[in-house]
Design a protein around this motif. Structure first.
Motif, PDB file in Angstrom:
ATOM      1  N   ARG A 346      20.674  -7.559  35.957  1.00  0.00           N
ATOM      2  CA  ARG A 346      21.814  -7.308  36.838  1.00  0.00           C
ATOM      3  C   ARG A 346      22.992  -6.874  35.977  1.00  0.00           C
ATOM      4  O   ARG A 346      24.041  -7.526  35.911  1.00  0.00           O
ATOM      5  N   ASP A 424      16.579  -6.672  45.234  1.00  0.00           N
ATOM      6  CA  ASP A 424      17.534  -5.640  45.647  1.00  0.00           C
ATOM      7  C   ASP A 424      17.058  -4.941  46.907  1.00  0.00           C
ATOM      8  O   ASP A 424      17.846  -4.604  47.786  1.00  0.00           O
ATOM      9  N   ASN A 500      21.958 -12.698  32.554  1.00  0.00           N
ATOM     10  CA  ASN A 500      20.657 -12.120  32.871  1.00  0.00           C
ATOM     11  C   ASN A 500      19.540 -12.878  32.153  1.00  0.00           C
ATOM     12  O   ASN A 500      18.834 -12.342  31.303  1.00  0.00           O
TER      13      ASN A 500
END
Length: 662
Positions: A346, A424, A500
């Motif tokens: 991300r 996502d 992350n």
């Protein structure tokens, strides 16, 4: 440069007239000690009346309309009049031509004062020293000083005898050099990545872009104003509070000199520097177009100007994939794998650019193309180190082939990695988790007896996603003082979202235990801690795994919020045989009498116990200087039983019963 030379020639003409006028009225023009003392004639002349101006009655003749030369562009950028520009050229003349130093020293009647004074500048420009408007124009409150183009020095002197200095950066600009001011170099940034977001309105003014994900506001500002001056205020050195006004003034001048916008952020680096946002105000109140970025809401006391407020959304999965493709270019052969490989990261647009650059550089030394391993190594290198102060970092060194688990358990672990890769799409594009302030994080519970593979499975999941594993150290979290535990947990979750990584809460029942009835103050605050964890898990955007040996001790509200719950059973005989073989690798010298089938059938142990037994047997063999024998294994099993508090029964050990010495 022709326009600049013409303007200097006009200043020189005025200086020539001034020198001639001074020499004509000087009773001792050839005095070698002129300026070092006052003669009687000078005193008498001063008593008779005001000193006559040294310059022409009218202003310096302009060289024509303001054009596209450096002086002309400067006048347009700062809204200067012809008189302002004339005063500026008079002040900067000694920096451009050393002859003016000697001439100004003569006209100042002091050979040590080789710059124009306020009086000299006004008179050379044909302005009256008795005019309040003229004095203001050349003073600290005038447009030149306010814009940082002119500095009035020698504050202890009378106003008219104060010196005028033009900053070196302005002088360089007039000569056509646009190298940035050295004061900005520590915080000057050159971001390359940009994302399309709601367009910032044109026409100058103040805008505030608020991050919904780290780094996105900066990328949005760069996309809107690609030629802007960009300052990374997070790089401000400690103790720089006193220099913020000067830094802001220089930054505003730099942007206007180049005719571009100023982008500065994050504002959080300024909010703690002084009361009521005193650190933000110098930047927010600058003239020209200013774009500030940050993660906090805009506070009205930061500026009298009303900013344009823009919430910058986090980039979607396709946005990030497009950025990866753009930054990697044709230096990779990942093809359709790229969206899956990069989904766990991300990253902000700038982090993607940095990771892609690092991967390309590594590839140049290793065959020329970016591989999966190089991409993941570069991505891990972008992670912030802040979490390492709160948790223990584990770089995954195992994969799916190292797991010895039943197929249903493996299926759930694969489902967990799939949730991270496709969140996502499912939660973003398909809107399967709308509203309520819920995050896009993925959380899982690994429950089972000690040694059944929970921590190792978390490491395998992290490896499959190309992420590091951070194990939360309870000693850095739990605090005896009320409220401190929640603060520590908040810091961990915040860092984990920006890092992350996979966050592992080992022995999670210590933190995520059930709430109880309130019978005293301890119960009340314990429940508050649990309630905070429930709220923070709800808004978490990272990947978190909880492990516990006592699933029944977890609060039911946590179980509802978990995405995947995996129960790790004790291994059966077939699984134990695979574990024995895995824990006694081929590199280990083994005697011919090893009977691993017997060990698997007879000793009901978990994978963690079997690993401990194998290590103990290896040490026994190393000390004896021989391969690992069955006797070594039996002795190691017996010692493991003693650690577990289990009895060694003849039914389990068979003919090996009693062969150990202790």
């Amino acid at each position: 440069m022709t326009a600049l030379r013409n303007r200097l020639a006009a200043v020189e003409a005025a200086v020539t007239l001034a020198v001639a006028a001074r020499r004509a009225g000087d009773p001792h023009p050839d005095d070698a000690f002129r300026g070092l003392y006052l003669s009687d004639e000078h005193v008498d002349a001063a008593l008779r009346g005001p000193i006559e101006p040294v310059g022409p009655v009218g202003p310096v003749e302009p060289t024509g309309p303001i054009d596209d030369s450096p002086p002309g562009r400067l006048a347009v950028a700062f809204g200067l009049t012809e008189t302002d520009l004339t005063l500026l050229l008079i002040a900067v003349a000694p920096d451009l031509d050393p002859r003016f130093e000697r001439l100004y020293g003569y006209l100042n009647d002091d050979v040590t004062r080789r710059r124009a004074t306020v009086r000299l500048a006004l008179e050379l420009a044909g302005l009256s020293t008795m005019s309040a408007a003229a004095r203001r124009q050349a003073g600290p409150a005038g447009p030149l000083c306010a814009a940082g183009l002119l500095v009035v020095e020698d504050a202890e002197r009378p106003f008219l005898s104060r010196g005028l200095r033009v900053p070196d950066r302005v002088c360089q600009h007039l000569l056509g050099d646009d190298s940035p001011d050295p004061l900005l170099l520590p915080v000057l940034a050159r971001p390359r990545a940009a994302i399309d977001v709601p367009v910032v309105a044109a026409g100058g003014g103040l805008a505030y872009l608020r991050d919904r994900a780290p780094g996105c506001a900066l990328a949005a500002a760069v996309a809107a104003r690609p030629e802007a001056i960009v300052l990374d205020l997070a790089r401000l050195p400690a103790g720089a509070d006193d220099d913020l006004d000067e830094l802001a003034r220089v930054a505003g001048r730099e942007a206007r000199l180049r005719g571009v916008a100023l982008i500065a952020g994050p504002v959080e680096a300024l909010t703690e520097r002084g009361p009521a946002g005193a650190g933000v105000r110098p930047f927010a109140d600058l003239d020209g177009e200013v774009l500030l970025t940050g993660t906090v809401g805009w506070e009205p006391q930061w500026s009298a100007r009303i900013p344009q407020l823009i919430d910058v959304p986090a980039p979607t999965g396709p946005d990030r994939v497009a950025l990866w493709r753009r930054e990697l270019g044709d230096r990779h052969t990942l093809g359709e794998q790229l969206p899956i490989l990069t989904a766990p990261y991300r990253f902000s647009p700038e982090q993607i650019a940095q990771s892609a650059t690092a991967a390309r550089q590594a590839a140049a030394l290793d065959g020329g193309t970016v591989t999966v391993a190089l991409l993941r190594a570069a991505a891990r290198a972008r992670n912030a180190a802040g979490l390492e102060r709160l948790a223990r970092r584990i770089t995954p060194a195992v994969d799916w082939t190292d797991l010895v688990l039943p197929d249903p358990v493996l299926s759930l672990l694969h489902e967990l990695t799939a949730r991270v890769r496709h969140r996502d799409t499912v939660l973003g594009a398909w809107m399967m988790r709308p509203g309520g302030g819920r995050g896009t994080g993925v959380t899982a519970l690994f429950a089972g007896d000690s040694g059944t593979g929970k921590t190792m499975s978390a490491e395998v999941v992290a490896a499959a996603l190309g992420l590091d594993l951070y194990v939360v150290d309870l000693s850095t979290v739990v605090d005896k003082y009320i409220g401190e535990t929640e603060k520590n947990l908040s810091r961990i979750f915040d860092q984990a979202e920006n890092c992350n990584a996979v966050l592992l809460f080992d022995e999670a029942d210590a933190l995520f235990g059930k709430r109880s009835d309130v019978s005293d103050a301890h119960d009340r605050y314990a429940n508050v801690e649990t309630a905070f964890l429930l709220q923070r898990m709800e808004s978490f955007d990272g990947v978190a795994i909880l492990t516990t040996n006592l699933r029944a001790n977890l609060d039911d509200a946590f179980l509802r919020r978990l995405d995947v719950v995996v129960d790790f059973p004790k291994p059966d005989a077939a699984a134990r045989l695979r574990l024995w073989r895995a824990c006694l690798p081929a590199d280990l010298p083994r005697a011919a009498d090893l009977d691993l089938d017997y060990c698997a059938e007879s000793f009901e142990l978990s994978g963690g116990n079997i690993r401990s037994i194998a290590v103990t047997a290896a040490y026994l063999a190393a000390e004896a200087g021989q391969p690992v024998t069955m006797s070594d294994l039996v002795v190691a099993v017996h010692r493991e039983y003693r650690k577990l508090g289990r009895l060694a029964l003849p039914a389990e050990f068979g003919s090996w019963f009693g062969t150990w010495s202790v």
